[in-house]
Design an enzyme around this catalytic site. Structure first.
Site, PDB file in Angstrom:
ATOM      1  N   ILE A 171     -22.953 -70.196  34.687  1.00 42.98           N
ATOM      2  CA  ILE A 171     -21.962 -69.722  35.596  1.00 42.98           C
ATOM      3  C   ILE A 171     -21.816 -70.947  36.643  1.00 42.98           C
ATOM      4  O   ILE A 171     -22.446 -71.537  36.906  1.00 42.98           O
ATOM      5  CB  ILE A 171     -22.211 -67.845  35.909  1.00 42.98           C
ATOM      6  CG1 ILE A 171     -23.661 -68.683  37.096  1.00 42.98           C
ATOM      7  CG2 ILE A 171     -22.150 -67.099  35.656  1.00 42.98           C
ATOM      8  CD1 ILE A 171     -24.445 -67.086  37.661  1.00 42.98           C
ATOM      9  N   ASP A 172     -20.331 -70.621  37.643  1.00 45.38           N
ATOM     10  CA  ASP A 172     -20.044 -71.296  38.174  1.00 45.38           C
ATOM     11  C   ASP A 172     -21.006 -72.033  39.565  1.00 45.38           C
ATOM     12  O   ASP A 172     -21.801 -71.135  39.804  1.00 45.38           O
ATOM     13  CB  ASP A 172     -19.284 -71.828  39.789  1.00 45.38           C
ATOM     14  CG  ASP A 172     -17.698 -71.512  38.024  1.00 45.38           C
ATOM     15  OD1 ASP A 172     -17.856 -71.644  36.545  1.00 45.38           O
ATOM     16  OD2 ASP A 172     -16.416 -70.638  38.622  1.00 45.38           O
ATOM     17  N   LYS A 173     -21.162 -72.658  40.176  1.00 47.60           N
ATOM     18  CA  LYS A 173     -22.032 -73.585  41.154  1.00 47.60           C
ATOM     19  C   LYS A 173     -21.704 -72.522  42.696  1.00 47.60           C
ATOM     20  O   LYS A 173     -23.690 -71.808  42.328  1.00 47.60           O
ATOM     21  CB  LYS A 173     -21.980 -74.778  41.445  1.00 47.60           C
ATOM     22  CG  LYS A 173     -23.034 -75.042  42.995  1.00 47.60           C
ATOM     23  CD  LYS A 173     -22.334 -76.397  43.095  1.00 47.60           C
ATOM     24  CE  LYS A 173     -22.912 -76.626  45.198  1.00 47.60           C
ATOM     25  NZ  LYS A 173     -22.205 -77.349  44.904  1.00 47.60           N
ATOM     26  N   ARG A 177     -11.448 -66.288  38.067  1.00 45.04           N
ATOM     27  CA  ARG A 177     -10.447 -67.279  39.184  1.00 45.04           C
ATOM     28  C   ARG A 177      -9.867 -68.205  38.816  1.00 45.04           C
ATOM     29  O   ARG A 177      -8.721 -67.306  39.604  1.00 45.04           O
ATOM     30  CB  ARG A 177     -12.257 -67.886  39.587  1.00 45.04           C
ATOM     31  CG  ARG A 177     -13.608 -68.679  39.976  1.00 45.04           C
ATOM     32  CD  ARG A 177     -13.779 -69.152  39.827  1.00 45.04           C
ATOM     33  NE  ARG A 177     -13.909 -70.585  41.081  1.00 45.04           N
ATOM     34  CZ  ARG A 177     -14.207 -71.698  41.097  1.00 45.04           C
ATOM     35  NH1 ARG A 177     -15.058 -72.555  40.252  1.00 45.04           N
ATOM     36  NH2 ARG A 177     -13.509 -72.306  42.204  1.00 45.04           N
TER      37      ARG A 177
END
Length: 362
Positions: free
Chosen positions: A168-170, A272
């Site tokens: 998953i993203d930062k 997103r």
């Protein structure tokens, strides 16, 4: 490795500056990339040729590298309009050594939700990079896992046969599963590939929805105008990878909405990009326009309220809330839920209180 929401930072040209210019005469150069042109290759511009082979680099970045003298053919620098020939040896030469990508164990706290001999489920905080990459070679989740498992002889953090199964993203918080041995990673990876896992996200997005639930389908590929962002193309366009996101409204706040998102696929920045595509970017998502005031009045008090919200949750309002899979050894169904982190819970409560004081939303 399952291609997940995180944009992978493995671009060979990351860190290259258009201002570097031609290396000083006599300065040492280091090879970062090499390819030998096939014997049957047609004559094409070298920037086009490399763009098709360096998938995480933009053509513009490749052209700038060539202009700076960093693209070499058979030992000599060439410009971006050079036409490749069969058996050409193309190299990317930079004035710094290639970074050592060896993953080192680092004593970083972990929120471990579950652990046994085969796997770990961790709750990742926002702001923690998942895996070392350009610009983030230390202080990542995988460095923390390497420390936690440093006494487990069978676990090598540099072995791709173990470790992260998805990403998953930062700046996305929430649940991730890590495999401790090759058999567990293979079996878990197959579940992600066959879409038999269950993952749901909570997201605070801009705008109100006319419907209670919906389905977003659209291929996802890198935005040609911004290589750090993904964009959506029609399913029949032949561009990018197919992606499907299902969403359900959980709570409405007039100008924003709390939704649950369930992924059929796991593409880079999928939620997103899909939410941006339908006009509902994630609140606080600067890369996708979520820090702009998209809904609501343009009064000074409202603008101040939004700024306070953005300070309260200084990231995209996205949390990987649930994760479900079949245990690779026992066959038992494993289901986990992560509570909303304090920053996201606080901004949701702030919107909840805001809407209570409004008779009408314009």
């Amino acid at each position: 490795m399952v291609d997940d929401d995180e944009l992978l930072d493995d671009d060979l040209l990351d860190g290259f500056s258009e201002h570097e210019g031609e290396p000083d005469a006599g300065g040492e150069l280091y090879e970062h990339f090499r390819v030998v042109v096939d014997k049957g290759q047609d004559a094409v511009r070298i920037d086009k040729y490399l763009f098709e082979r360096m998938q995480h680099s933009s053509r513009n970045r490749i052209q700038k590298a060539a202009d700076a003298g960093c693209i070499h053919v058979n030992g000599s620098s060439v410009k971006s309009n050079y036409k490749v020939r069969p058996d050409d040896i193309i190299t990317l030469m930079l004035d710094r050594p290639k970074h050592d990508n060896t993953i080192e164990a680092e004593d970083i706290p972990l929120d471990i939700v579950f652990e046994d001999q085969d796997l770990m489920v961790v709750n990742k905080p926002a702001g923690l990079v998942v895996h070392p990459g350009a610009g983030n070679f230390h202080g990542t989740l995988i460095n923390a896992i390497a420390w936690h498992l440093k006494d487990l002889e069978s676990f090598d953090p540099n072995d791709p046969a173990v470790g992260l199964v998805h990403r998953i993203d930062k700046d996305t918080s929430g649940l991730l599963v890590i495999a401790k041995n090759p058999d567990a990673k293979t079996k878990l990876g197959k579940q992600f590939y066959n879409k038999t896992t269950h993952r749901s996200y909570n997201a605070l997005v801009w705008g109100n929805f006319a419907e209670e639930k919906g389905r977003i389908e659209g291929n996802i590929a890198r935005d040609p105008k911004d290589r750090l962002r993904m964009t959506v193309f029609p399913p029949d366009s032949g561009i990018g990878k197919s992606a499907v996101t299902h969403y359900k409204v959980l709570e409405r706040f007039g100008y924003t909405t709390l939704v649950e998102c369930i992924l059929e696929t796991g593409r880079t920045h999928q939620i997103r990009a899909h939410m941006k595509h339908i006009g509902h970017p994630l609140f606080g998502d600067e890369r996708y326009g979520g820090t702009e005031i998209i809904r609501g009045q343009r009064t000074a008090s409202y603008k101040a309220y939004i700024q306070n919200c953005l300070k309260m949750c200084n990231r995209q309002a996205l949390h990987a809330r649930t994760l479900g899979f079949v245990h690779p050894r026992t066959g038992e169904q494993m289901d986990f839920t992560s509570e909303l982190p304090s920053d996201l819970a606080a901004v949701i409560e702030k919107w909840r209180n805001y809407i209570k004081g409004k008779d009408e939303i314009v």
